[in-house]
Design a protein around this motif. Structure first.
Motif, PDB file in Angstrom:
ATOM      1  N   ALA A  52       0.827  -1.206   0.000  1.00 49.61           N
ATOM      2  CA  ALA A  52       0.000   0.000   0.000  1.00 49.61           C
ATOM      3  C   ALA A  52       0.864   1.261   0.000  1.00 49.61           C
ATOM      4  N   PHE A  53       1.987   1.240   0.718  1.00 51.37           N
ATOM      5  CA  PHE A  53       2.915   2.376   0.661  1.00 51.37           C
ATOM      6  C   PHE A  53       3.439   2.542  -0.754  1.00 51.37           C
ATOM      7  N   VAL A  54       3.850   1.444  -1.375  1.00 53.68           N
ATOM      8  CA  VAL A  54       4.382   1.502  -2.739  1.00 53.68           C
ATOM      9  C   VAL A  54       3.349   2.087  -3.700  1.00 53.68           C
ATOM     10  N   LEU A  55       2.097   1.681  -3.527  1.00 50.07           N
ATOM     11  CA  LEU A  55       1.020   2.077  -4.440  1.00 50.07           C
ATOM     12  C   LEU A  55       0.321   3.379  -4.044  1.00 50.07           C
ATOM     13  N   ARG A  57      -1.642   3.888  -1.398  1.00 51.56           N
ATOM     14  CA  ARG A  57      -3.005   3.600  -0.929  1.00 51.56           C
ATOM     15  C   ARG A  57      -3.180   3.996   0.543  1.00 51.56           C
ATOM     16  N   VAL A  58      -3.271   5.292   0.771  1.00 49.97           N
ATOM     17  CA  VAL A  58      -3.443   5.836   2.116  1.00 49.97           C
ATOM     18  C   VAL A  58      -4.709   5.292   2.763  1.00 49.97           C
ATOM     19  N   ASP A  59      -5.771   5.096   1.984  1.00 52.60           N
ATOM     20  CA  ASP A  59      -7.029   4.582   2.525  1.00 52.60           C
ATOM     21  C   ASP A  59      -6.806   3.236   3.222  1.00 52.60           C
ATOM     22  N   TYR A  60      -6.065   2.342   2.597  1.00 45.09           N
ATOM     23  CA  TYR A  60      -5.802   1.023   3.173  1.00 45.09           C
ATOM     24  C   TYR A  60      -4.893   1.134   4.399  1.00 45.09           C
ATOM     25  N   LEU A  61      -3.885   1.978   4.321  1.00 46.94           N
ATOM     26  CA  LEU A  61      -2.984   2.144   5.454  1.00 46.94           C
ATOM     27  C   LEU A  61      -3.737   2.616   6.689  1.00 46.94           C
ATOM     28  N   LEU A  62      -4.599   3.600   6.519  1.00 43.08           N
ATOM     29  CA  LEU A  62      -5.378   4.100   7.661  1.00 43.08           C
ATOM     30  C   LEU A  62      -6.380   3.064   8.154  1.00 43.08           C
ATOM     31  N   ALA A  63      -7.013   2.348   7.257  1.00 41.38           N
ATOM     32  CA  ALA A  63      -8.017   1.349   7.642  1.00 41.38           C
ATOM     33  C   ALA A  63      -7.402   0.180   8.405  1.00 41.38           C
ATOM     34  N   THR A  64      -6.128  -0.106   8.175  1.00 45.62           N
ATOM     35  CA  THR A  64      -5.479  -1.247   8.831  1.00 45.62           C
ATOM     36  C   THR A  64      -4.601  -0.832  10.011  1.00 45.62           C
ATOM     37  N   TRP A  65      -4.675   0.433  10.386  1.00 47.40           N
ATOM     38  CA  TRP A  65      -3.942   0.952  11.537  1.00 47.40           C
ATOM     39  C   TRP A  65      -4.888   0.878  12.727  1.00 47.40           C
ATOM     40  N   HIS A  66      -4.451   0.327  13.840  1.00 47.57           N
ATOM     41  CA  HIS A  66      -5.323   0.206  15.018  1.00 47.57           C
ATOM     42  C   HIS A  66      -5.789   1.582  15.475  1.00 47.57           C
ATOM     43  N   SER A  67      -7.049   1.675  15.845  1.00 49.75           N
ATOM     44  CA  SER A  67      -7.646   2.968  16.205  1.00 49.75           C
ATOM     45  C   SER A  67      -6.930   3.649  17.370  1.00 49.75           C
ATOM     46  N   SER A  68      -6.266   2.898  18.244  1.00 56.23           N
ATOM     47  CA  SER A  68      -5.565   3.500  19.384  1.00 56.23           C
ATOM     48  C   SER A  68      -4.316   4.276  18.957  1.00 56.23           C
ATOM     49  N   GLN A  69      -3.799   4.006  17.763  1.00 57.03           N
ATOM     50  CA  GLN A  69      -2.571   4.645  17.299  1.00 57.03           C
ATOM     51  C   GLN A  69      -2.714   5.350  15.948  1.00 57.03           C
ATOM     52  N   PRO A  71      -3.179   7.767  12.996  1.00 56.42           N
ATOM     53  CA  PRO A  71      -3.185   9.224  12.826  1.00 56.42           C
ATOM     54  C   PRO A  71      -4.463   9.662  12.111  1.00 56.42           C
ATOM     55  N   SER A  72      -4.841  10.904  12.284  1.00 54.37           N
ATOM     56  CA  SER A  72      -6.053  11.396  11.621  1.00 54.37           C
ATOM     57  C   SER A  72      -5.839  11.543  10.114  1.00 54.37           C
ATOM     58  N   THR A  73      -4.613  11.840   9.711  1.00 57.22           N
ATOM     59  CA  THR A  73      -4.263  11.925   8.290  1.00 57.22           C
ATOM     60  C   THR A  73      -2.891  11.288   8.097  1.00 57.22           C
ATOM     61  N   LEU A  74      -2.584  11.004   6.860  1.00 59.51           N
ATOM     62  CA  LEU A  74      -1.295  10.409   6.541  1.00 59.51           C
ATOM     63  C   LEU A  74      -0.821  10.985   5.222  1.00 59.51           C
ATOM     64  N   GLU A  75       0.338  11.591   5.237  1.00 64.44           N
ATOM     65  CA  GLU A  75       0.940  12.154   4.032  1.00 64.44           C
ATOM     66  C   GLU A  75       2.106  11.266   3.628  1.00 64.44           C
ATOM     67  N   LEU A  76       2.054  10.724   2.429  1.00 67.49           N
ATOM     68  CA  LEU A  76       3.145   9.903   1.934  1.00 67.49           C
ATOM     69  C   LEU A  76       4.149  10.774   1.195  1.00 67.49           C
ATOM     70  N   GLU A  77       5.392  10.375   1.220  1.00 66.82           N
ATOM     71  CA  GLU A  77       6.448  11.074   0.493  1.00 66.82           C
ATOM     72  C   GLU A  77       6.239  10.794  -0.991  1.00 66.82           C
ATOM     73  N   ARG A  81      10.776   6.176  -3.855  1.00 67.97           N
ATOM     74  CA  ARG A  81      10.832   5.053  -4.791  1.00 67.97           C
ATOM     75  C   ARG A  81      11.181   3.818  -3.963  1.00 67.97           C
ATOM     76  N   TRP A  82      10.200   2.957  -3.777  1.00 65.43           N
ATOM     77  CA  TRP A  82      10.381   1.780  -2.939  1.00 65.43           C
ATOM     78  C   TRP A  82      11.189   0.733  -3.677  1.00 65.43           C
ATOM     79  N   LEU A  83      12.168   0.157  -2.983  1.00 65.71           N
ATOM     80  CA  LEU A  83      13.125  -0.745  -3.602  1.00 65.71           C
ATOM     81  C   LEU A  83      12.969  -2.208  -3.195  1.00 65.71           C
ATOM     82  N   GLY A  84      12.351  -2.461  -2.047  1.00 64.90           N
ATOM     83  CA  GLY A  84      12.186  -3.853  -1.657  1.00 64.90           C
ATOM     84  C   GLY A  84      11.891  -4.036  -0.187  1.00 64.90           C
TER      85      GLY A  84
END
Length: 136
Positions: A52-55, A57-69, A71-77, A81-84
């Protein structure tokens, strides 16, 4: 007729025959169908979150982050360029808690970055969530 192009999964998971798994057969099923197809274990969730980081997909990252931790928003760099991804270990703490150690590599503005983390996951109502992690 041209051959169908199969996109390999960004997480790098391979089949028993050491061939890259297709995105649709690996992390894609969890990312694209998150409401109905949850990741079956913490390692699969961690791999799908990497994808999801590579693609972007902020929606998936937030949806799979436990509600106790989570963030309200997430800004990706945007220039990353993800290498592996290398999964170094995965173990269950108990039936509903697990840890996954991994190293993810990426490049930003020509600078190489190595993220080494031991992530903690929790399962609630049959779904795994990323909680937090310790970076090395």
């Amino acid at each position: 007729m041209g051959a169908t192009v199969v996109r390999p999964c960004p997480c790098g998971r391979q089949s028993a025959g050491k061939r890259p798994l297709a995105y649709a057969d690996c992390c894609g099923r969890y990312i694209e169908y998150a409401d109905t197809v949850p990741a079956p274990d913490a390692e699969a969730l961690m791999r799908s979150r990497y994808s999801a980081f590579v693609l972007g997909r902020v929606d998936y990252l937030l949806a799979t982050w436990h509600s106790s931790q989570r963030p309200s928003t997430l800004e990706l760099e945007p220039q990353a360029r993800w290498l592996g991804l290398e999964v170094r270990g995965h173990h269950g703490v108990d039936a509903n808690h697990a840890e996954v150690e991994f190293v993810a590599r990426y490049r930003v503005a020509g600078r190489a970055v190595r993220l080494h983390e031991r992530s903690r996951f929790v399962r609630e109502a049959g779904r795994w969530y990323y909680v937090d992690g310790d970076q090395y």
